[in-house]
Scaffold this active site. Structure first.
Site, PDB file in Angstrom:
ATOM      1  N   GLU A  43      10.627  93.398  15.054  1.00 40.18           N
ATOM      2  CA  GLU A  43      11.801  94.067  14.506  1.00 40.18           C
ATOM      3  C   GLU A  43      11.648  95.587  14.577  1.00 40.18           C
ATOM      4  O   GLU A  43      11.152  96.210  13.643  1.00 40.18           O
ATOM      5  CB  GLU A  43      12.032  93.612  13.067  1.00 40.18           C
ATOM      6  CG  GLU A  43      12.280  92.104  12.942  1.00 40.18           C
ATOM      7  CD  GLU A  43      12.609  91.666  11.523  1.00 40.18           C
ATOM      8  OE1 GLU A  43      13.354  92.412  10.846  1.00 40.18           O
ATOM      9  OE2 GLU A  43      12.107  90.620  11.095  1.00 40.18           O
ATOM     10  N   ARG A  63       0.014 100.318   9.221  1.00 45.29           N
ATOM     11  CA  ARG A  63      -0.529  99.534   8.104  1.00 45.29           C
ATOM     12  C   ARG A  63      -0.379  98.044   8.379  1.00 45.29           C
ATOM     13  O   ARG A  63       0.417  97.635   9.236  1.00 45.29           O
ATOM     14  CB  ARG A  63       0.182  99.888   6.793  1.00 45.29           C
ATOM     15  CG  ARG A  63       1.663  99.548   6.800  1.00 45.29           C
ATOM     16  CD  ARG A  63       2.299  99.771   5.438  1.00 45.29           C
ATOM     17  NE  ARG A  63       3.734  99.542   5.455  1.00 45.29           N
ATOM     18  CZ  ARG A  63       4.306  98.349   5.292  1.00 45.29           C
ATOM     19  NH1 ARG A  63       3.566  97.263   5.113  1.00 45.29           N
ATOM     20  NH2 ARG A  63       5.623  98.216   5.312  1.00 45.29           N
TER      21      ARG A  63
END
Length: 298
Positions: free
Chosen positions: A229, A254
């Site tokens: 996405e 992250r």
């Protein structure tokens, strides 16, 4: 430091980085795998410098009892002439975690099966991938390669027509994503850990834009399949479903995470955007904006 993780012909993300880092700091490393010794030697021969980096290599055919028995790890400690309690094990399997703890060692688990972290309760720490390992937590030299809260990566690419997603990007989060179909990208998705990445996005009819994206299962929404996405950091006047989108991924921000509320998720996504935007202005990352891959069309 021992691990079952390394025994793949294709190195897991972060493995080469970690081995080079610890080897450069002269940290003794050992490889203890359930595979036969001959198979281990064959597999690590595909990675330059790996064999020389390990002080000890032991296969499952060199001990009486395999994991979850601690025998293989205790044998490594003896050959290294170190106390087991001063060792760190990095493992991807539950039997390996059990073996490491039974040997009296600290254990960091990197689960090999998606969405199974909750099973690794006996490990001292569970991380999403080797990219997330913080050696300083275990008395080891810290990495020095993070730049403005991002980890530079060897660029990789993915592309295809923009498809409709779950309909929650704009409507629920207020963050319009340009989703890509995962069809045909199974092996690539398995190579790259779930998490938040950034880079450049090329639209065949519109140009090149900064981009931050998630790969994974979106724990807050509990997806049943791994998705890609991307969020193109530009305000578009219209949808562009079906248009060819090409991505050059240049860095990591992250690991994927769950959130206690929708608002905290939205705030984190906007923070990821800020990190990506600032990082992509650095020459290290900005140079990839002009890659021909981003500007060519099918």
């Amino acid at each position: 430091m021992f691990s079952n993780q390394w025994c793949n012909i294709k190195a897991l993300p972060g493995a080469n980085r970690l081995i080079k880092h610890l080897s450069g700091h002269r940290v003794p490393m050992a490889l203890a795998s359930s595979s036969p010794r001959e198979n281990i030697e064959t597999k690590i021969s595909f990675h330059q410098g790996w064999k020389e980096s390990f002080s000890v290599i032991i296969g499952g055919d060199e001990v009486r009892l395999g994991k979850p028995s601690p025998e293989i790890f205790l044998e490594v400690a003896e050959r290294l002439n170190v106390n087991p309690c001063s060792c760190l094990v990095i493992e991807d399997s539950l039997p390996g975690v059990t073996a490491g703890k039974a040997a009296g060692m600290d254990v960091v688990a990197v689960p090999s099966i998606p969405k199974q972290a909750h099973l690794y309760t006996s490990a001292d720490e569970v991380i999403n991938s080797l990219l997330d390992l913080q050696p300083e937590k275990w008395g080891l030299p810290p990495f020095q390669d993070w730049i403005k809260d991002t980890l530079p990566l060897e660029p990789w690419h993915i592309g295809g027509p923009v498809v409709k997603g779950f309909g929650r990007g704009s409507k629920v989060l207020g963050i319009p994503t340009a989703n890509l179909s995962t069809e045909g990208y199974g092996s690539l998705l398995s190579e790259h850990p779930s998490g938040v990445y950034f880079g450049w996005a090329g639209l065949s009819k519109r140009g090149v834009f900064k981009m931050v994206m998630s790969i994974g299962w979106n724990p807050y929404f509990n997806n049943t399949e791994k998705t890609i996405e991307p969020w193109l950091l530009h305000d578009f006047d219209e949808d562009f479903y079906g248009e060819e989108l090409r991505l050059t991924i240049v860095g990591y921000i992250r690991p994927e995470a769950n959130f206690s509320s929708l608002q905290s998720l939205i705030e984190k996504i906007h923070h990821d955007r800020k990190v990506a935007e600032e990082a992509l202005d650095l020459p290290l990352f900005f140079k990839y904006k002009d890659e021909p891959y981003l500007k060519s069309s099918t």
